[in-house]
Design an enzyme around this catalytic site. Structure first.
Site, PDB file in Angstrom:
ATOM      1  N   PHE A 178      30.963  74.939  10.071  1.00  0.00           N
ATOM      2  CA  PHE A 178      30.959  73.901  12.094  1.00  0.00           C
ATOM      3  C   PHE A 178      30.170  74.606  13.081  1.00  0.00           C
ATOM      4  CE2 PHE A 178      31.434  69.302  11.723  1.00  0.00           C
ATOM      5  CZ  PHE A 178      31.932  68.512  10.146  1.00  0.00           C
ATOM      6  N   LYS A 199      27.976  84.448   7.153  1.00  0.00           N
ATOM      7  CA  LYS A 199      29.108  84.193   6.800  1.00  0.00           C
ATOM      8  C   LYS A 199      28.492  83.522   5.311  1.00  0.00           C
ATOM      9  CE  LYS A 199      30.502  83.665  11.309  1.00  0.00           C
ATOM     10  NZ  LYS A 199      31.676  83.095  11.664  1.00  0.00           N
ATOM     11  N   ASP A 217      38.862  81.906  19.036  1.00  0.00           N
ATOM     12  CA  ASP A 217      38.658  83.136  18.329  1.00  0.00           C
ATOM     13  C   ASP A 217      39.619  84.055  18.420  1.00  0.00           C
ATOM     14  OD1 ASP A 217      36.221  81.978  17.005  1.00  0.00           O
ATOM     15  OD2 ASP A 217      35.675  81.924  19.143  1.00  0.00           O
ATOM     16  N   LYS A 252      25.219  81.703  11.859  1.00  0.00           N
ATOM     17  CA  LYS A 252      25.997  81.415  11.359  1.00  0.00           C
ATOM     18  C   LYS A 252      25.930  81.630   9.877  1.00  0.00           C
ATOM     19  CE  LYS A 252      30.551  79.712  12.530  1.00  0.00           C
ATOM     20  NZ  LYS A 252      31.496  78.045  13.093  1.00  0.00           N
ATOM     21  N   ASN A 260      41.353  74.291  22.601  1.00  0.00           N
ATOM     22  CA  ASN A 260      40.525  74.105  23.187  1.00  0.00           C
ATOM     23  C   ASN A 260      40.778  72.607  22.509  1.00  0.00           C
ATOM     24  OD1 ASN A 260      39.622  72.943  20.128  1.00  0.00           O
ATOM     25  ND2 ASN A 260      39.972  75.293  20.087  1.00  0.00           N
ATOM     26  N   LYS A 299      60.024  82.405  28.626  1.00  0.00           N
ATOM     27  CA  LYS A 299      58.891  82.768  30.076  1.00  0.00           C
ATOM     28  C   LYS A 299      58.055  83.439  31.199  1.00  0.00           C
ATOM     29  CE  LYS A 299      58.028  78.338  32.752  1.00  0.00           C
ATOM     30  NZ  LYS A 299      58.786  78.168  34.427  1.00  0.00           N
TER      31      LYS A 299
END
Ligand SMILES: Cc1cc2nc3c(=O)[nH]c(=O)nc-3n(C[C@H](O)[C@H](O)[C@H](O)COP(=O)(O)O)c2cc1C
Length: 407
Positions: free
Chosen positions: A321, A339, A278, A335, A209, A288
């Protein structure tokens, strides 16, 4: 106060309160700081450089072109400092710094410095309230500059309003806070995670990301500056760490989880700022993957690190975060509860000036007690410092075992 070993540059600009800078310079010198003074031409008409030379014990820089034996290159010499204070700061210097102008010694040195900047603005109320000045102040605040707010009262011209130089004692306190940050996390062990993870598909390709790691690195630096023993578990980033931070580099979500779990028992505070994948490919190809082969990659969920930490939190503080693109507060609150977090720092990553790669962030902070704070766009360093302060205000902070041992 003991500022021995600290370098500080004081820029004096042409406000009528310039004479009050003499008191600040004298106090800094008596406190052991290595003080350098730079003055604009207007400031020199209000108070003489000679006064500041005597009080600082060093030549005063008034001319950007003066390459005498006192200076190598004056604005560059002045820029190499631990803190740059401008007192008083005129509307003019604030405008120039906001727009990167460097046409005399004070503004040029400020443009050249990487040190924290502290301004003590002073000016007529109408100059202060002018939308141009307010926009310039806002711009500087977004870049992480600090201010000692002017006071209200009788101005030198006889008018009454906001714009008086702040009390000298308040300016001294702001300088002290900037030079000697409060050791709010003294004796505590803090884990910070930062950056993205790379989930390999074959030996040469991965999914990831856009996280730059800047927020996590800023948090690690802020926690270390506050006296904590900091372990930074970092995904692949191109960032330098501050001296007092111990870094462990990882690549994948699996490695990140293993390194965090290995240190969890010992920690007092865990701040999970990393953008951990995730999902990961179920199988990593040995070679490869060939272009000619039609391939389907199956993804499986990675371990939800924060969720696991929340299950065995004990007396630790757990900060997460939430990077969202819609319904920010709702998702963040969910969240936080799911959590078992103490604090969640939410940002809308689709908003300009917030999120992954930029140098600033726009934060909504929600605590387990339900207190919500929304902060304007700020540098990630300023956000990090505010998060550290907020953590120390949480009710469970005072109950940390290491804090109790201290008492
Ligand atoms: C007596 C006097 C007092 C002044 N006081 C202020 C002041 O308090 N704040 C301010 O922004 N400008 C004040 N000014 C105007 C500034 O000196 C002027 O804007 C100048 O260009 C600032 O230059 P500098 O920022 O390079 O020092 C004052 C001017 C005079 C003549």
């Amino acid at each position: 106060m003991n500022f021995t070993g600290k370098k500080i540059t004081v820029g004096i600009t042409g406000g009528i309160a310039a004479y009050k800078a003499a008191d600040i310079v004298s106090w800094l010198k008596q406190s052991g700081a290595d003080v350098s003074v730079a003055m604009t031409a207007s400031a020199c008409k209000i108070i003489t450089p000679l006064t500041l030379k005597v009080l600082s014990g060093k030549p005063v820089a008034t001319d950007i072109n003066s390459l005498s034996s006192d200076w190598n290159v004056p604005h560059i010499d002045l820029a190499a400092t631990d803190l740059f204070v401008v007192v008083p700061a005129t509307a003019n210097i604030i405008a120039k710094v906001a727009h990167g102008i460097a046409d005399e010694i004070v503004s040029a040195a400020i443009l050249a410095t990487n040190a924290p900047l502290l301004f003590a603005p002073a000016m007529h109320t109408d100059m202060y309230n002018n939308p141009a000045t307010q926009a310039n102040l806002e711009l500087l605040a977004k870049r992480g500059c600090k201010f000692v707010e002017p006071g209200s009262g009788r101005l030198a011209c006889g008018a009454v309003g906001k714009g008086r130089l702040a009390d000298i004692e308040d300016i001294k306190e702001a300088i002290t806070d900037a030079l000697l940050p409060k050791q709010l996390l003294q004796g505590l062990k803090v884990i910070v995670t930062a950056g993205p993870t790379h989930e390999y598909i074959d030996p040469f390709r991965y999914i990831s990301n856009c996280s730059s790691g800047k927020m996590g690195y800023a948090l690690a630096a802020a926690a270390a500056a506050a006296g904590a023993q900091v372990e930074l578990i970092s995904g692949p980033c191109q960032l330098a760490t501050s001296l007092n931070v111990k870094v462990t580099n990882v690549v994948s979500a699996r490695q990140m989880a293993a390194e965090v779990f290995a240190r969890y028992n010992d920690a007092d505070i865990v701040i999970m700022a990393a953008a951990v994948a995730d999902y990961r490919p179920e199988v990593i190809a040995d070679h490869k993957i060939k272009k000619t082969t039609e391939t389907t990659v199956n993804f499986v969920a990675t371990t939800d690190i924060l969720n696991e930490l929340g299950k065995s939190k004990g007396k630790k503080l757990l900060i997460g975060f939430a990077a969202e693109t819609e319904d920010l507060t709702d998702y963040a609150q969910q969240k936080l509860q799911q959590k078992n977090l103490d604090l969640i720092i939410a940002n809308n990553i689709s908003q300009p000036g917030a999120g992954f790669s930029c140098d600033t962030n726009i934060i909504t902070a929600i605590s387990a007690e339900g207190e919500t704070q929304q902060w304007p766009q700020m540098s990630k360093q300023s956000v990090a410092a505010k998060i550290i302060e907020l953590i120390t205000d949480l009710p469970r902070f005072a109950a940390l075992p290491s804090k109790k041992e201290e008492k």
